[in-house]
Scaffold this motif. Structure first.
Motif, PDB file in Angstrom:
ATOM      1  N   GLN A 211      68.474  13.930  14.549  1.00 11.74           N
ATOM      2  CA  GLN A 211      68.314  15.367  13.852  1.00 11.74           C
ATOM      3  C   GLN A 211      66.912  15.988  13.845  1.00 11.74           C
ATOM      4  OE1 GLN A 211      70.423  16.018  10.133  1.00 11.74           O
ATOM      5  NE2 GLN A 211      71.992  14.090  10.555  1.00 11.74           N
ATOM      6  N   GLU A 212      66.796  17.250  13.786  1.00 11.37           N
ATOM      7  CA  GLU A 212      65.467  17.728  13.752  1.00 11.37           C
ATOM      8  C   GLU A 212      65.693  18.253  12.200  1.00 11.37           C
ATOM      9  OE1 GLU A 212      64.278  19.410  18.025  1.00 11.37           O
ATOM     10  OE2 GLU A 212      66.074  19.695  17.161  1.00 11.37           O
ATOM     11  N   ALA A 213      64.553  17.969  11.407  1.00 15.85           N
ATOM     12  CA  ALA A 213      64.639  18.062  10.246  1.00 15.85           C
ATOM     13  C   ALA A 213      64.187  19.722   9.990  1.00 15.85           C
ATOM     14  CB  ALA A 213      63.328  17.280   9.402  1.00 15.85           C
ATOM     15  N   GLU A 214      65.022  20.276   9.061  1.00 22.56           N
ATOM     16  CA  GLU A 214      64.798  21.573   8.643  1.00 22.56           C
ATOM     17  C   GLU A 214      64.817  21.388   6.934  1.00 22.56           C
ATOM     18  OE1 GLU A 214      67.443  24.423  10.153  1.00 22.56           O
ATOM     19  OE2 GLU A 214      68.182  23.189  11.618  1.00 22.56           O
ATOM     20  N   PRO A 215      63.789  22.313   6.412  1.00 19.45           N
ATOM     21  CA  PRO A 215      63.741  22.335   5.028  1.00 19.45           C
ATOM     22  C   PRO A 215      64.995  22.848   4.227  1.00 19.45           C
ATOM     23  CG  PRO A 215      62.192  23.914   5.737  1.00 19.45           C
ATOM     24  CD  PRO A 215      62.857  23.113   7.006  1.00 19.45           C
ATOM     25  N   PRO A 216      65.280  22.455   3.055  1.00 14.73           N
ATOM     26  CA  PRO A 216      66.574  23.029   2.543  1.00 14.73           C
ATOM     27  C   PRO A 216      66.269  24.451   2.035  1.00 14.73           C
ATOM     28  CG  PRO A 216      65.634  21.892   1.062  1.00 14.73           C
ATOM     29  CD  PRO A 216      64.587  21.651   2.540  1.00 14.73           C
ATOM     30  N   LYS A 217      67.420  25.186   1.957  1.00  8.14           N
ATOM     31  CA  LYS A 217      67.516  26.702   1.372  1.00  8.14           C
ATOM     32  C   LYS A 217      66.482  26.682   0.049  1.00  8.14           C
ATOM     33  CE  LYS A 217      71.422  28.293   3.928  1.00  8.14           C
ATOM     34  NZ  LYS A 217      72.987  28.694   3.450  1.00  8.14           N
ATOM     35  N   GLU A 218      66.716  25.684  -0.720  1.00  4.64           N
ATOM     36  CA  GLU A 218      66.313  25.881  -2.104  1.00  4.64           C
ATOM     37  C   GLU A 218      64.647  25.654  -2.078  1.00  4.64           C
ATOM     38  OE1 GLU A 218      68.295  21.773  -1.898  1.00  4.64           O
ATOM     39  OE2 GLU A 218      68.826  23.970  -1.250  1.00  4.64           O
TER      40      GLU A 218
END
Length: 243
Positions: A211-218
């Motif tokens: 998985q390529e990390a993506e910051p969460p919406k919050e």
């Protein structure tokens, strides 16, 4: 080998980061990394480059019977012993390349944001494979090759200091990269995606997740966080040693 984290200026700046103050909840990749962890009740866990010991404490809270956190930095280990102590956790000042990796001893090996400091990934893979029990798993988070191949590991800015784009160069040239981070010059190691993943397969691991990390919406309201969706910064990988 000395650790940049034992540099007083660097360590003080690192202590101000959200992941240092808030622990796992302040780490943008945790919402993707946490689901990769297996059931840990009664298991043994080795953390390579444990830092403050957040993942060690998480493992202990999940019921791990034995947890060993290793880090090259004396300052990090001292902090871990205070902030994330637990009767099931042992912390030790030790580099990834210094540990003896006893055969078939661990159910899970974890490494978070450490392997991009290591020149020879294949040697680490071999040692981890050796020390895992049959069926054991290896979970790691490494800086993404797109990030480590970035020029200076920074954006190209316009006249108003707004990021225009992320420039990549010498992608296929693995090895040392110099960058400025937290007020210091830091030496990292660039590895291509092929090296990272094929090295695991050649060692005998079975890849279970990439998985390529993506910051969460919050976290999107944090200054600069929206730009983190313009290029990947971290690569999360989970592999298993066959039974």
């Amino acid at each position: 080998m000395d650790s940049i984290y034992d540099n007083n200026l660097f360590f003080e700046q690192y202590a101000q980061m959200s992941r240092s103050k808030q622990g796992l909840s302040g780490a943008g990749e945790w919402h993707q990394l946490q689901p990769l962890f297996p059931e840990l009740s009664g298991k043994s866990v080795l953390d390579l480059g444990c830092g403050y010991g957040w993942h060690c404490k998480y493992a202990a809270e999940q019921g791990a019977a034995q947890v060993l956190g290793l880090d090259l930095s004396e300052k990090m280990i001292a902090k871990a012993k205070v902030r994330n102590a637990d009767e099931h956790i042992t912390y030790q000042v030790c580099g990834v390349d210094e540990y003896d990796y006893p055969e078939c001893s661990w159910d899970l090996v974890v490494s978070n944001l450490v392997l991009h400091y290591i020149a020879d990934l294949n040697e680490v893979y071999t040692q981890v494979y050796h020390t895992l029990k049959p069926g054991g798993e290896f979970i790691f988070n490494i800086e993404h090759p797109v990030f480590t191949a970035g020029i200076g590991q920074d954006w190209v800015y316009d006249s108003e200091e707004k990021p225009l784009y992320w420039a990549i160069d010498d992608y296929y040239r693995p090895g040392e990269r110099k960058t400025h981070f937290l007020g210091c010059e830091v030496t990292k190691q660039h590895h291509t995606l092929t090296q990272i993943l094929m090295g695991l397969l050649q060692c005998g691991f079975v890849i279970e997740a990439v998985q390529e990390a993506e910051p969460p919406k919050e976290m999107m309201d944090i200054p600069g966080m929206k730009d983190e969706l313009r290029r990947p910064m971290m690569l999360l990988v989970k592999v298993r040693k066959p039974v």
